[in-house]
Write an enzyme that holds these catalytic residues in place. Structure first.
Site, short mmCIF file in Angstrom:
data_model
loop_
_atom_site.label_atom_id
_atom_site.label_comp_id
_atom_site.label_asym_id
_atom_site.label_seq_id
_atom_site.Cartn_x
_atom_site.Cartn_y
_atom_site.Cartn_z
N ILE A 167 -14.91 8.35 -5.57
CA ILE A 167 -15.89 7.29 -5.34
C ILE A 167 -15.22 6.10 -4.66
CG2 ILE A 167 -15.53 6.34 -7.68
CD1 ILE A 167 -18.51 5.52 -7.64
N SER A 168 -15.88 5.57 -3.63
CA SER A 168 -15.42 4.37 -2.94
C SER A 168 -13.98 4.54 -2.44
CB SER A 168 -15.58 3.16 -3.88
OG SER A 168 -15.47 1.95 -3.19
N TRP A 169 -13.05 3.70 -2.88
CA TRP A 169 -11.63 3.85 -2.50
C TRP A 169 -11.15 5.26 -2.79
CZ3 TRP A 169 -7.13 5.13 -5.03
CH2 TRP A 169 -5.92 4.73 -4.45
#
Length: 286
Positions: A107-109
């Site tokens: 998720i995300s980074w």
């Protein structure tokens, strides 16, 4: 639900992996399963507990996650790391745990690390799930207002600051739901060095040139159409670049749609992971 409730079935250990000390959590790894384990890469500054509800909901699958160096309860790193070295470290961890193939999720980074891991260790990565993420440096930037607050680690240590800026950071959907307080209660601040090294890790990195050639696994891209940190355009870009991918858009979902759109998200993840091999194809769903 109390954070301890989500962690009660987790086995949490400190492990020496590739010269680093990492806090590792596994769920159901010692239980028989017809499914591959999920290897999960978290968002920047986020500790294991922040995503423990996801591991709890995917209760038919083994689940593996670790605190990045200087995050949660993993000690500060002595030296910076990059996507190649942290992917290699994750592979070494799997070896220690006696795990071969995995489904990779981020998720995300952590979605950037998931992409890199799946390309670097393609032989042991069956399927890939990318959540609220981008191709790295070549991305459509989010709202300057949200990004400024995202880069400030004060959001982890100052509850009033987090409450005041929650909707700006994560969208109205979760901000108006009971999930807001639950998420905040699970956060533990990273160290200044840990947070800085996570920022440095992805500096200048992009997966874009490699994705059409090296990310050949069936890939699910999940995005929110109200994400002020990683706008939907980034998911569409990933969907264009990854040959065997599909895009699912959570209507009204901000950056934490996994929590605000929990049932929809879990259903999409389970449907994708349970699908027969070769059944996925290029598609887009809203």
């Amino acid at each position: 639900m109390d954070v301890n409730e989500f962690m009660k079935d987790a086995v949490v250990t400190m492990k020496q992996v590739a010269g680093r000390t990492l806090r590792v959590a596994t769920w159901r790894l010692d239980q028989p399963s017809d499914h591959l384990p999920v290897l999960f890469f978290n968002g920047i500054g986020a500790n294991i507990e922040a995503v423990a509800p996801l591991a709890d909901h995917l209760n038919e699958r083994p689940f593996i996650m670790f605190d990045m160096p200087g995050v949660g309860e993993s000690p500060d790193p002595l030296l910076p790391y990059n996507p190649f070295t942290i992917s290699w470290t994750a592979a070494q961890l799997l070896d220690q745990l006696g795990v071969g193939d995995v489904d990779v999720m981020g998720i995300s980074w952590g979605g950037g690390i998931a992409q890199h891991f799946a390309m670097q260790h393609a032989e042991r990565s069956r399927r890939v799930i990318l959540i609220a993420t981008s191709a790295g440096m070549l991305m459509m930037p989010g709202s300057p207002k949200a990004l400024t607050k995202m880069a400030n680690p004060r959001r982890y240590v100052d509850a009033d600051y987090m409450i005041k800026n929650f909707e700006t950071l994560y969208g109205d959907g979760l901000g108006k739901s009971k999930g807001k307080g639950g998420h905040m209660s699970r956060l533990k601040p990273p160290s200044p060095r840990g947070y800085m090294y996570q920022l440095i890790c992805m500096l200048g990195w992009t997966s874009a040139p490699a994705l059409p050639f090296l990310l050949k696994q069936e890939t699910l891209i999940m995005m929110g159409d109200d994400d002020a940190i990683v706008p939907l355009a980034n998911g569409k870009f990933l969907n264009m670049l990854i040959p065997n991918s599909e895009l699912v858009v959570m209507e009204g979902g901000g950056h934490l749609f996994l929590l605000s759109h929990e049932e929809e998200s879990i259903s999409a993840i389970q449907s994708f992971l349970n699908r027969k091999e070769g059944a996925a194809g290029k598609s887009q769903a809203a």
